[in-house]
Design a protein around this motif. Structure first.
Motif, PDB file in Angstrom:
ATOM      1  N   MET A 113      32.703  31.915  51.143  1.00  0.00           N
ATOM      2  CA  MET A 113      33.045  32.219  52.408  1.00  0.00           C
ATOM      3  C   MET A 113      33.211  33.637  52.477  1.00  0.00           C
ATOM      4  N   ARG A 114      33.554  34.555  52.117  1.00  0.00           N
ATOM      5  CA  ARG A 114      33.631  36.213  51.933  1.00  0.00           C
ATOM      6  C   ARG A 114      32.631  36.663  51.461  1.00  0.00           C
ATOM      7  N   LEU A 115      32.049  36.400  50.645  1.00  0.00           N
ATOM      8  CA  LEU A 115      30.664  36.864  50.157  1.00  0.00           C
ATOM      9  C   LEU A 115      29.430  36.417  51.663  1.00  0.00           C
ATOM     10  N   LEU A 116      29.664  35.450  52.274  1.00  0.00           N
ATOM     11  CA  LEU A 116      28.470  34.800  53.743  1.00  0.00           C
ATOM     12  C   LEU A 116      29.360  35.460  54.879  1.00  0.00           C
ATOM     13  N   GLN A 117      30.410  36.002  55.036  1.00  0.00           N
ATOM     14  CA  GLN A 117      30.937  36.365  56.260  1.00  0.00           C
ATOM     15  C   GLN A 117      30.242  37.189  56.882  1.00  0.00           C
ATOM     16  N   PRO A 118      29.901  38.751  56.328  1.00  0.00           N
ATOM     17  CA  PRO A 118      29.098  39.885  57.200  1.00  0.00           C
ATOM     18  C   PRO A 118      27.980  39.061  57.698  1.00  0.00           C
ATOM     19  N   ALA A 119      27.070  38.337  56.752  1.00  0.00           N
ATOM     20  CA  ALA A 119      26.057  38.174  57.459  1.00  0.00           C
ATOM     21  C   ALA A 119      26.530  36.894  58.977  1.00  0.00           C
ATOM     22  N   LEU A 120      27.357  36.179  58.420  1.00  0.00           N
ATOM     23  CA  LEU A 120      27.630  35.343  59.602  1.00  0.00           C
ATOM     24  C   LEU A 120      28.289  35.506  60.923  1.00  0.00           C
ATOM     25  N   PRO A 123      24.023  39.597  35.103  1.00  0.00           N
ATOM     26  CA  PRO A 123      24.420  39.862  36.506  1.00  0.00           C
ATOM     27  C   PRO A 123      24.764  40.877  37.253  1.00  0.00           C
ATOM     28  N   LEU A 124      25.523  40.185  38.790  1.00  0.00           N
ATOM     29  CA  LEU A 124      26.213  41.441  39.732  1.00  0.00           C
ATOM     30  C   LEU A 124      27.291  41.946  39.926  1.00  0.00           C
ATOM     31  N   PHE A 125      28.045  42.076  39.558  1.00  0.00           N
ATOM     32  CA  PHE A 125      29.941  42.067  40.287  1.00  0.00           C
ATOM     33  C   PHE A 125      29.897  42.879  41.020  1.00  0.00           C
ATOM     34  N   LEU A 126      30.234  41.766  42.428  1.00  0.00           N
ATOM     35  CA  LEU A 126      30.341  41.957  44.181  1.00  0.00           C
ATOM     36  C   LEU A 126      31.990  42.043  43.911  1.00  0.00           C
ATOM     37  N   PRO A 127      32.848  43.436  44.199  1.00  0.00           N
ATOM     38  CA  PRO A 127      34.373  43.058  44.478  1.00  0.00           C
ATOM     39  C   PRO A 127      34.795  42.902  45.620  1.00  0.00           C
ATOM     40  N   LEU A 128      35.372  41.237  45.536  1.00  0.00           N
ATOM     41  CA  LEU A 128      35.208  40.557  47.142  1.00  0.00           C
ATOM     42  C   LEU A 128      37.336  40.734  47.526  1.00  0.00           C
ATOM     43  N   THR A 129      37.611  41.428  48.060  1.00  0.00           N
ATOM     44  CA  THR A 129      39.071  42.388  47.424  1.00  0.00           C
ATOM     45  C   THR A 129      39.750  40.604  49.177  1.00  0.00           C
ATOM     46  N   PRO A 130      40.455  40.027  48.255  1.00  0.00           N
ATOM     47  CA  PRO A 130      41.794  39.349  49.510  1.00  0.00           C
ATOM     48  C   PRO A 130      42.126  39.733  50.340  1.00  0.00           C
ATOM     49  N   SER A 131      42.443  39.645  51.816  1.00  0.00           N
ATOM     50  CA  SER A 131      43.386  39.864  52.866  1.00  0.00           C
ATOM     51  C   SER A 131      44.271  39.157  52.489  1.00  0.00           C
ATOM     52  N   GLY A 136      38.803  39.926  40.948  1.00  0.00           N
ATOM     53  CA  GLY A 136      38.872  40.953  41.626  1.00  0.00           C
ATOM     54  C   GLY A 136      37.821  41.010  42.716  1.00  0.00           C
ATOM     55  N   GLY A 137      36.827  39.612  42.305  1.00  0.00           N
ATOM     56  CA  GLY A 137      35.030  40.084  43.224  1.00  0.00           C
ATOM     57  C   GLY A 137      34.771  38.164  42.487  1.00  0.00           C
ATOM     58  N   VAL A 138      33.758  38.655  42.236  1.00  0.00           N
ATOM     59  CA  VAL A 138      33.059  37.294  41.853  1.00  0.00           C
ATOM     60  C   VAL A 138      31.469  38.381  41.016  1.00  0.00           C
ATOM     61  N   GLN A 139      30.817  37.273  39.576  1.00  0.00           N
ATOM     62  CA  GLN A 139      29.998  37.890  39.011  1.00  0.00           C
ATOM     63  C   GLN A 139      28.828  36.851  39.261  1.00  0.00           C
ATOM     64  N   ILE A 140      27.312  36.946  40.280  1.00  0.00           N
ATOM     65  CA  ILE A 140      26.307  36.791  40.718  1.00  0.00           C
ATOM     66  C   ILE A 140      25.117  37.091  40.054  1.00  0.00           C
ATOM     67  N   ALA A 141      24.944  35.864  39.573  1.00  0.00           N
ATOM     68  CA  ALA A 141      23.310  35.424  38.264  1.00  0.00           C
ATOM     69  C   ALA A 141      22.178  35.294  39.300  1.00  0.00           C
ATOM     70  N   PHE A 142      20.795  35.929  38.962  1.00  0.00           N
ATOM     71  CA  PHE A 142      19.802  35.862  40.197  1.00  0.00           C
ATOM     72  C   PHE A 142      19.011  34.846  39.497  1.00  0.00           C
ATOM     73  N   LEU A 143      19.400  33.522  39.741  1.00  0.00           N
ATOM     74  CA  LEU A 143      18.502  32.859  39.474  1.00  0.00           C
ATOM     75  C   LEU A 143      17.134  32.409  39.261  1.00  0.00           C
ATOM     76  N   LYS A 144      16.715  32.928  41.089  1.00  0.00           N
ATOM     77  CA  LYS A 144      16.127  32.703  41.427  1.00  0.00           C
ATOM     78  C   LYS A 144      15.501  33.297  42.313  1.00  0.00           C
ATOM     79  N   ARG A 145      14.707  34.143  43.020  1.00  0.00           N
ATOM     80  CA  ARG A 145      14.451  35.573  43.823  1.00  0.00           C
ATOM     81  C   ARG A 145      12.546  35.446  43.221  1.00  0.00           C
ATOM     82  N   ARG A 146      12.163  36.265  44.755  1.00  0.00           N
ATOM     83  CA  ARG A 146      10.667  36.356  44.837  1.00  0.00           C
ATOM     84  C   ARG A 146      10.541  38.072  44.325  1.00  0.00           C
TER      85      ARG A 146
END
Length: 236
Positions: free
Chosen positions: A65-72, A200-208, A183-193
Motif C-alpha cells: 500500500m505504501r508502494l502504491l500510495q503516490p500513484a493512488l 532486485p531493486l531495493f526501495l526504501p519505505l519509511t514507516p510513519s 527499511g523497505g522492500v526488494q522488488i524483483a522484475f519478473l516481467k516488463r516490456r
C-alpha cells in the motif's frame, strides 16, 4: 562500396516494438510511481493504466500500500479495494492521503469468482481511478478477461497475488515480486516490456509515526459493500 542503410528505430515502425536492450515506450498513459528509482525501471516511466499490473507478495502487508500510495493519490476518482485480506483501516489510509470519501470496499467470498467478476465490471465501467484486487488463484482466462477489461478504460489496475503464482503464465505486461527487507522492500522484475533485470531493486519505505503507533498502513477503509450492491452505482 555502398554504405548499409541505418537501422530504423523499431518504435518508428510500430509503437509496440522495442529493442531487447531498451525499455519499451508505453503506448498508453502511465502514472508516476512517486519513486524515481522505480519509475526509471518501468516502460513509460510509471505504472501503466488501462492494463493489468501484478504485484506478487509472500503475504499481505509487506509494503504494497505504501508502494502504491503516490500513484493512488494522483489518480482522480474513487479507489476500489476488492476483497482485501484485512478489514481496511480508515485512520491509516487517511494518513496515506486516501480519505474514506475516496474509497470503496467490495467484499466477496475469496473462494468464489465474485471478486474477479466485480473487478471486471468496475473496470469496464471506467468509473474509478484505481482498482486493487486481492485474489489467491485465478485461471488464465480470468486474467485475460481482466486485462481486456482494463484496456477498455484509463484505470490504474493492480492485482495482488501470492508469490506462488509467479510460475503461472499471465497476460500482465508488468509483474513485480515484493519481498520485505529492513527499511523497505526488494522488488524483483519478473516481467516488463524491456530487458531482463536479474538484480532486485531495493526501495526504501519509511514507516510513519501513525503506522508505528496506531494501525498497519499496509492492511487495507470504508464500510463494506457487496459486489452486487456497488456495481449499479459505479456502472450507472
Amino acid at each position: 562500396m555502398a554504405r548499409p542503410d541505418p537501422i530504423t528505430a523499431p518504435e518508428a515502425l510500430h509503437p509496440s516494438l522495442w529493442l531487447a536492450s531498451q525499455l519499451a515506450r508505453s503506448a498508453s498513459r502511465c502514472v508516476d510511481t512517486g519513486y524515481a528509482a522505480l519509475s526509471a525501471q518501468l516502460p513509460g516511466g510509471g505504472w501503466p493504466v488501462g492494463a493489468l499490473n501484478e504485484l506478487l507478495l509472500p503475504q499481505a502487508g509487506v509494503g504494497e500500500m505504501r508502494l502504491l500510495q503516490p500513484a493512488l493519490v494522483r489518480q482522480k476518482g474513487p479507489v476500489v479495494l476488492v476483497q482485501p485480506p484485512q478489514i481496511p483501516q480508515t485512520l491509516a489510509l487517511s494518513a496515506l492521503g486516501l480519505p474514506p470519501s475516496r474509497l470503496i470496499w467490495v467484499r466477496s467470498n475469496p473462494r468464489s469468482s465474485d471478486g474477479l467478476w466485480a473487478a471486471e465490471q468496475i473496470l469496464r465501467s471506467g468509473s474509478c481511478g484505481a482498482v486493487l484486487l486481492w485474489h489467491q488463484h485465478a485461471r488464465g482466462e480470468h486474467l485475460r478477461r481482466l486485462h481486456l477489461a482494463a484496456q477498455s478504460g484509463d484505470t490504474l489496475f493492480c492485482m495482488l497475488r501470492p508469490m506462488s503464482e509467479a510460475r503461472e503464465a499471465s497476460p500482465a505486461p508488468l509483474r513485480l515480486a515484493l519481498e520485505p527487507v529492513a527499511g523497505g522492500v526488494q522488488i524483483a522484475f519478473l516481467k516488463r516490456r524491456g530487458p531482463q533485470r536479474d538484480e532486485p531493486l531495493f526501495l526504501p519505505l519509511t514507516p510513519s509515526l501513525l503506522q508505528r503507533r496506531h494501525a498497519p498502513l499496509d492492511r487495507p477503509a470504508s464500510a463494506p459493500a457487496s459486489a452486487g450492491s456497488v456495481l449499479p452505482v459505479l456502472v450507472g
